[in-house]
Scaffold this active site. Structure first.
Site, PDB file in Angstrom:
ATOM      1  N   ARG A 180     -12.165  12.321   5.948  1.00  0.00           N
ATOM      2  CA  ARG A 180     -12.076  13.427   6.890  1.00  0.00           C
ATOM      3  C   ARG A 180     -11.101  14.494   6.394  1.00  0.00           C
ATOM      4  NH1 ARG A 180      -9.895  12.371  12.918  1.00  0.00           N
ATOM      5  NH2 ARG A 180      -7.996  12.018  11.706  1.00  0.00           N
ATOM      6  N   GLY A 181      -9.937  14.065   5.887  1.00  0.00           N
ATOM      7  CA  GLY A 181      -8.960  15.019   5.388  1.00  0.00           C
ATOM      8  C   GLY A 181      -9.453  15.758   4.166  1.00  0.00           C
ATOM      9  N   GLY A 182     -10.070  15.039   3.237  1.00  0.00           N
ATOM     10  CA  GLY A 182     -10.590  15.677   2.033  1.00  0.00           C
ATOM     11  C   GLY A 182     -11.676  16.684   2.334  1.00  0.00           C
ATOM     12  N   CYS A 229      -6.888   2.017  -2.710  1.00  0.00           N
ATOM     13  CA  CYS A 229      -8.169   2.723  -2.736  1.00  0.00           C
ATOM     14  C   CYS A 229      -9.220   1.948  -3.514  1.00  0.00           C
ATOM     15  CB  CYS A 229      -7.991   4.124  -3.324  1.00  0.00           C
ATOM     16  SG  CYS A 229      -6.996   4.160  -4.816  1.00  0.00           S
ATOM     17  N   GLY A 248      -6.507  10.717   0.031  1.00  0.00           N
ATOM     18  CA  GLY A 248      -6.414  10.371   1.437  1.00  0.00           C
ATOM     19  C   GLY A 248      -7.765  10.062   2.036  1.00  0.00           C
ATOM     20  N   SER A 249      -7.914  10.337   3.310  1.00  0.00           N
ATOM     21  CA  SER A 249      -9.134   9.982   4.035  1.00  0.00           C
ATOM     22  C   SER A 249     -10.275  10.928   3.702  1.00  0.00           C
ATOM     23  CB  SER A 249      -8.871  10.034   5.544  1.00  0.00           C
ATOM     24  OG  SER A 249      -8.658  11.377   5.961  1.00  0.00           O
ATOM     25  N   GLU A 286      -9.676  12.519  -3.720  1.00  0.00           N
ATOM     26  CA  GLU A 286     -10.064  11.115  -3.719  1.00  0.00           C
ATOM     27  C   GLU A 286     -10.097  10.671  -2.270  1.00  0.00           C
ATOM     28  OE1 GLU A 286      -8.008   6.919  -4.332  1.00  0.00           O
ATOM     29  OE2 GLU A 286      -7.618   8.297  -5.998  1.00  0.00           O
ATOM     30  N   LYS A 339       2.761  19.349  -0.678  1.00  0.00           N
ATOM     31  CA  LYS A 339       2.884  19.099   0.754  1.00  0.00           C
ATOM     32  C   LYS A 339       3.160  17.618   0.884  1.00  0.00           C
ATOM     33  CE  LYS A 339       0.812  17.905   4.250  1.00  0.00           C
ATOM     34  NZ  LYS A 339       1.084  16.754   5.199  1.00  0.00           N
TER      35      LYS A 339
END
Length: 510
Positions: free
Chosen positions: A244-246, A302, A241-242, A265, A184
């Site tokens: 929240r996304g993870g 990161c 990513g963030s 991560e 994606k």
């Protein structure tokens, strides 16, 4: 090779029919080229069907074939030439020299995994022969190998358009393990993603592999990624990513009838601990190096050093003075997206509004699309009672924590969340003071380093780019280095199998 705004599915390419979105030049806010279109549910289904069908043949390719495939991807990426560099720089605002370095890293890690596949150690072959004379029970014949999990969904990251995206470490390690990949693409650099995706698709064809070994999907929102993770044919997820996304992807994967691992991560402030003698003897020098690491790439790493922990005492004033003077000269830098820039400014404003926090220094101001670097300070006692002070601000912002004594420093360290890295700055006479902290630090981070900073992650068999939650969702793994291949494998034991039924690598005489 040109950007056409097309999905890449099952060896074919065609425009999506979903919601339109455009690549944006971060430096100007202008749209870049023609719009892209999100995939639809039918496109996701086609990618999944092709991926699952390809898995059964791809998992049994010879090690030589798989290694050659990885090498071919690397060559195809190099063959994209300046078109890739120009597009990635336009879409991210990153300097071309940075993109060229990232391309070299991406190619290197593909070749590193190719070498790892050729050696075959990841199979972990184990042969434990039968013993019919063993008493009181005969011992069975047992043989073991690692097998690939199945199709993997990979989410491209915003801050590394090559090394952590379409053909980055997650994709390279999954393919090396024998797992087809559906990527994606990150919506912030779709053109870069398409160019690299076409190089990868070309390698699939050139290697004579099933076309479903690789697919690339675009999405202006979150629906496509969520649908991938929820589908039973996806057997693992790679995400950078963030938090929240993870966490959202982890929740979807956990709700499935057959939950699957999400290797995410997510967030890390990468603490820097400066010990007394190093602070006294080299404070200004360390400060300049620290600000250099903090402001590198607009702080969009990161492994950015977002927290400095030190005992208040001789040398601290000199450190803070040098840090303030150095950051004052730091130019504002274009951030990857307007959304990331807005989040950075909100985060720094929130921190500055706290009564327990002081501003040590700021960089030069910039435009609305640029991040102004900033350094804060607080006390150890304040950090211990306010968890928000530990939260990551993605960008060139950091917080110096002044502890009243060694005991408070130790308490601050023990209060930390899981991290990707922790850096120790010390002189020889600090070693005995630092030694008792090492067991605690080992429980907190995947990489410990001395007299350096976490920015700059070497692609190496000995590298760990991971750490306890929330740095990653699974602190037992790494997303950089050859150990990353083990995320997408599982062991299978074969008991008392006749030779003709065994996998070839486990047969007698092999």
């Amino acid at each position: 090779m040109h950007v056409k705004g097309e999905l890449l599915i099952g060896g074919k390419s065609y425009p999506g029919k979903g919601k339109a979105f455009s690549a944006i030049k971060p430096k100007t806010g202008e749209r870049l080229g023609e719009p892209f279109h999100s995939a639809l549910s039918d496109d996701v289904e086609q990618a999944l069907v092709h991926s699952w069908n390809a898995f059964h043949s791809f998992r049994e390719t010879s090690l030589a074939e798989r290694a050659e495939f990885l090498d071919r991807i690397a060559e195809n990426i190099l063959d994209l030439g300046s078109a890739l560099i120009d597009r990635a720089s336009d879409e991210t605002g990153l300097p071309k020299a940075r993109i060229e370095g990232e391309r070299a890293r991406t190619v290197f890690q593909l070749r590193l995994f190719a070498d790892e596949v050729r050696e075959g150690r990841f199979q972990e072959l184990r042969l434990d022969p039968a013993d019919s004379d063993r008493k009181p029970f005969a011992k069975p014949d047992l043989r073991l190998r690692n097998v690939p999990l199945g199709p993997v969904a990979v989410f491209g990251s915003s801050n590394f358009p090559l090394a952590f995206s379409v053909a980055g470490g997650d994709t390279a390690s999954a393919l090396a393990a024998g797992c087809p990949v559906i990527v994606k693409a990150h919506s912030a650099h779709p053109g870069t993603s398409e160019l690299v995706g076409r190089a990868l698709q070309k390698a699939v064809t050139g290697s004579g592999l099933a076309p479903g070994v690789f697919s690339l999907l675009f999405d202006a929102g979150f629906e496509i990624g969520q649908a991938l993770v929820a589908d039973s044919r996806i057997r693992a997820v790679g995400f950078t990513g963030s938090r929240r996304g993870g966490l959202a992807l982890m929740e979807i994967a956990a709700r499935r009838k057959q939950p699957v691992p999400v290797f995410a991560e997510m967030s890390s402030v990468n603490p820097v601990v400066i010990f007394p003698k190093a602070l006294l003897n080299r404070g200004p020098e360390i400060a300049k190096q620290f600000i250099g690491s903090l402001t590198l790439g607009a702080g969009q790493f990161c492994t950015n050093p977002g927290l400095v922990i030190v005992v208040d005492g001789p040398g601290l004033d000199a450190f803070l003075k040098a840090a303030s003077e150095t950051i004052t000269d730091a130019a504002a830098q274009t951030m990857l997206t307007a959304g990331i820039c807005d989040a950075f400014k909100r985060g720094t404003s929130r921190l500055e509004s706290k009564a327990s926090v002081d501003v040590v220094g700021r960089g030069r101001p910039g435009t609305e699309l640029e991040g102004q670097s900033i350094l804060f300070s607080t006390t150890g006692s304040s950090l211990l009672i306010d968890p928000e002070l530990q939260e990551e601000i993605f960008g060139a912002a950091s917080l110096v924590v002044r502890c009243k004594d060694a005991a408070e420093l130790e308490a601050v360290v023990k209060s930390l969340e899981g991290q990707l890295t922790i850096a120790l700055h010390l002189d020889d006479s600090d070693i005995e003071i630092a030694k008792p902290l090492i067991p605690t630090l080992e429980l907190l981070a995947g990489r410990l380093l001395v007299n350096g900073f976490g920015t700059g992650v070497e692609v190496s068999p000995a590298m760990v780019h991971g750490g306890p939650y929330p740095a990653t969702s699974d602190g037992r793994s790494t997303s950089v280095g050859t150990l990353a291949i083990y995320r997408f494998l599982r062991p299978v034991s074969y008991q008392d199998f006749p030779d003709g039924l065994l996998p070839s690598v486990l047969r007698e005489g092999q």
